[in-house]
Design an enzyme around this catalytic site. Structure first.
Site, PDB file in Angstrom:
ATOM      1  N   ASP A   1       1.307  -8.942   1.450  1.00 14.42           N
ATOM      2  CA  ASP A   1       0.147  -8.243   0.902  1.00 14.42           C
ATOM      3  C   ASP A   1      -0.610  -9.260   0.039  1.00 14.42           C
ATOM      4  O   ASP A   1      -0.080 -10.315  -0.311  1.00 14.42           O
ATOM      5  CB  ASP A   1       0.595  -7.062   0.022  1.00 14.42           C
ATOM      6  CG  ASP A   1      -0.472  -5.975  -0.086  1.00 14.42           C
ATOM      7  OD1 ASP A   1      -0.246  -4.891   0.446  1.00 14.42           O
ATOM      8  OD2 ASP A   1      -1.529  -6.231  -0.689  1.00 14.42           O
TER       9      ASP A   1
ATOM     10  N   TYR B   1     -14.252   2.671   8.038  1.00  9.30           N
ATOM     11  CA  TYR B   1     -12.802   2.743   8.264  1.00  9.30           C
ATOM     12  C   TYR B   1     -12.514   3.279   9.677  1.00  9.30           C
ATOM     13  O   TYR B   1     -11.739   2.691  10.436  1.00  9.30           O
ATOM     14  CB  TYR B   1     -12.197   3.644   7.196  1.00  9.30           C
ATOM     15  CG  TYR B   1     -10.747   3.998   7.343  1.00  9.30           C
ATOM     16  CD1 TYR B   1      -9.754   3.037   7.196  1.00  9.30           C
ATOM     17  CD2 TYR B   1     -10.349   5.311   7.590  1.00  9.30           C
ATOM     18  CE1 TYR B   1      -8.414   3.376   7.298  1.00  9.30           C
ATOM     19  CE2 TYR B   1      -9.019   5.663   7.686  1.00  9.30           C
ATOM     20  CZ  TYR B   1      -8.054   4.685   7.542  1.00  9.30           C
ATOM     21  OH  TYR B   1      -6.728   5.024   7.639  1.00  9.30           O
TER      22      TYR B   1
ATOM     23  N   ASP C   1      -3.498 -12.878   2.951  1.00 11.64           N
ATOM     24  CA  ASP C   1      -4.816 -12.274   3.129  1.00 11.64           C
ATOM     25  C   ASP C   1      -5.055 -12.201   4.635  1.00 11.64           C
ATOM     26  O   ASP C   1      -5.202 -13.240   5.295  1.00 11.64           O
ATOM     27  CB  ASP C   1      -5.855 -13.179   2.437  1.00 11.64           C
ATOM     28  CG  ASP C   1      -7.280 -12.698   2.652  1.00 11.64           C
ATOM     29  OD1 ASP C   1      -7.496 -11.732   3.418  1.00 11.64           O
ATOM     30  OD2 ASP C   1      -8.182 -13.322   2.053  1.00 11.64           O
TER      31      ASP C   1
ATOM     32  N   GLY D   1       0.800  -1.224   0.000  1.00  9.51           N
ATOM     33  CA  GLY D   1       0.000   0.000   0.000  1.00  9.51           C
ATOM     34  C   GLY D   1       0.830   1.270   0.000  1.00  9.51           C
ATOM     35  O   GLY D   1       2.023   1.259  -0.343  1.00  9.51           O
TER      36      GLY D   1
ATOM     37  N   LYS E   1     -10.908   1.334  12.934  1.00  8.53           N
ATOM     38  CA  LYS E   1      -9.637   1.800  13.509  1.00  8.53           C
ATOM     39  C   LYS E   1      -9.785   2.087  15.010  1.00  8.53           C
ATOM     40  O   LYS E   1      -8.868   1.814  15.789  1.00  8.53           O
ATOM     41  CB  LYS E   1      -9.127   3.037  12.768  1.00  8.53           C
ATOM     42  CG  LYS E   1      -8.574   2.741  11.370  1.00  8.53           C
ATOM     43  CD  LYS E   1      -7.270   1.942  11.426  1.00  8.53           C
ATOM     44  CE  LYS E   1      -6.662   1.758  10.052  1.00  8.53           C
ATOM     45  NZ  LYS E   1      -5.377   1.023  10.079  1.00  8.53           N
TER      46      LYS E   1
HETATM   47  N1  SER Z   1      -5.778   8.995   4.506  1.00 11.18           N
HETATM   48  C1  SER Z   1      -6.826   8.289   5.150  1.00 11.18           C
HETATM   49  C2  SER Z   1      -8.084   8.366   4.407  1.00 11.18           C
HETATM   50  O1  SER Z   1      -8.289   9.371   3.758  1.00 11.18           O
HETATM   51  C3  SER Z   1      -7.068   8.827   6.531  1.00 11.18           C
HETATM   52  O2  SER Z   1      -6.459   7.985   7.427  1.00 11.18           O
HETATM   53  O3  SER Z   1      -8.876   7.498   4.489  1.00 11.18           O
END
Ligand code: SER
Length: 319
Positions: free
Chosen positions: A31, A138, A49, A10, A142
C-alpha cells in the site's frame, strides 16, 4: 502459496490477509500507507504506488507470487472529488498490475469489482449481463478493469477472476465510499450514539458483511477453473432500506438516534445503483452463498465495534 495484495491498507486488506494466513498462505501486503496496526508485525509489507509501473513490475518480479489480489482503488464518493487521481490509481493502476502479471508470468489475478459498474435504468434484480453505464469515475474505471482483465485472460492466458461486491460493512473505515452510510450507522452508533445518514430513509442498495466478502474472495480464487463460465460474478447477501438498517442497529444499541439528511450528489449515485443483485451464476459455478443476513450482521458487528473502540477510542472517528 505466496499471495500478494495491493491496496492492503484499505477496508478489505487486513481481514483478507488474516484469513489467508489462517489458510496457511505466505501473504505479502502492499500500500502507499504503512502496515495497519491491526496486522501482526510479521506480515511482510511493501510500500507501493500502483500508478508507478516500474515499481509494480519490479516488486512482482522480486516476489513472484502465485496469486495477486488487486484491491488498490479510490472509492466512488472520494473519486468524484478527485476524478483525475481516481483515473490514475484505478485505471492506470489496474493496467500496471495486469502488465506486471503478464511480464513476470504471475498465474492468477483476483479483481474486486463493484455494484458501481451499473448505472441508471436497471431492472429490480440486476443480473451479471446488463449494459454497464456507470455515472462515477470509480464505476467507469471498474468496468474498464473488468474488460481489461478479460482481455488479458483471452490474449495472454492470465487466470483473471473477480466479484462485484455490494457495499461492504465491517469495523474498519472504508475511506470515501457512497455505501458508507450503512457502516457509519454502526460505528457512530456505538461511538457517539447518533448518526445523520447522507441518504433518504428509503434508499436501498445491496450490502454484505465483510466475513462473507472475504470468503467469496478466497472461494472464487480456489474454484476449479473449468467450473467458471465467466470472469466476473455478481455476489449478493441482503438489500435493506436505510431505515431497515437503522431499525436493526437500534435492536443492538438501544436509544441510538439515526436521522436522514440526503446529500444530492451521493444520493444520485445511490439511486443509480442496483436495489438488488441476481447472483445465480456465482451460486451455480462456485457455490457462492452468504451466511450473514442483516440481523446476524448486527448481532456480530456491534460487539466488535464496542471492543475495538474500547481498545482504540479513535479507531473509527474522522470520516
Ligand atoms: N462501497 C463502494 C463505494 O461506495 C462501492 O463499491 O464506493
Amino acid at each position: 502459496m505466496r499471495i500478494f495484495v495491493t491496496g492492503a491498507g484499505g477496508q478489505i486488506g487486513s481481514d483478507l490477509i488474516m484469513a489467508l494466513r489462517e489458510r496457511g498462505h505466505d501473504v505479502h501486503g502492499s500500500d502507499l500507507a504503512p502496515r495497519p496496526s491491526r496486522l501482526p508485525e510479521d506480515v511482510p509489507w511493501h510500500r507501493l504506488d500502483v500508478t508507478d509501473a516500474v515499481a509494480v513490475a519490479g516488486l512482482l518480479e522480486q516476489l513472484r507470487p502465485q496469486r495477486v489480489y488487486h484491491l488498490a482503488a479510490i472509492l466512488s464518493a472520494r473519486g468524484e472529488q478527485i476524478p483525475q487521481t481516481t483515473y490514475a490509481v484505478n485505471q492506470t493502476g489496474t493496467y500496471n498490475v495486469l502488465e506486471a502479471c503478464r511480464l513476470h508470468g504471475i498465474p492468477q489475478l483476483i479483481f474486486t469489482s463493484t455494484i458501481a459498474v451499473f448505472g441508471p435504468g436497471l431492472p429490480e434484480s440486476v443480473p451479471d449481463d446488463v449494459p454497464l453505464r456507470p455515472t462515477t469515475m470509480y464505476g467507469v474505471t471498474k468496468v474498464a478493469g473488468e474488460l481489461l482483465g478479460e482481455y488479458y485472460q483471452r490474449r495472454f492466458g492470465l487466470d483473471f477472476r473477480g466479484v462485484r461486491f455490494p457495499g461492504l460493512i465491517s469495523a474498519s473505515l472504508p475511506g470515501g465510499g457512497t455505501s458508507d452510510y450503512a457502516l457509519f450507522m454502526y460505528t457512530d452508533g456505538v461511538r457517539v450514539g447518533a448518526y445523520e445518514a447522507f441518504c433518504r430513509a428509503d434508499t436501498r442498495i445491496p450490502l454484505m458483511y465483510m466475513p462473507d466478502g472475504i470468503r467469496a474472495l478466497m472461494d472464487l480464487a480456489d474454484a476449479p477453473k473449468a467450473d467458471l463460465r465467466r470472469c466476473i460474478y455478481n455476489i449478493a447477501a441482503f438489500s435493506p432500506t436505510a431505515s431497515e438498517i437503522a431499525a436493526s442497529v437500534a435492536t443492538a444499541i438501544p436509544g441510538v438516534r439515526i436521522t436522514f439528511a440526503s446529500d444530492p450528489a451521493r444520493q444520485a449515485i445511490l439511486d443509480s445503483w442496483p436495489r438488488a443483485l441476481d447472483d445465480r451464476n456465482a451460486q451455480q459455478d462456485w457455490g457462492w452463498k452468504p451466511t450473514f443476513d442483516l440481523a446476524a450482521m448486527t448481532a456480530d458487528l456491534v460487539p466488535r465495534v464496542r471492543e475495538l473502540l474500547a481498545r482504540t477510542p479513535d479507531a473509527l472517528s474522522g470520516h
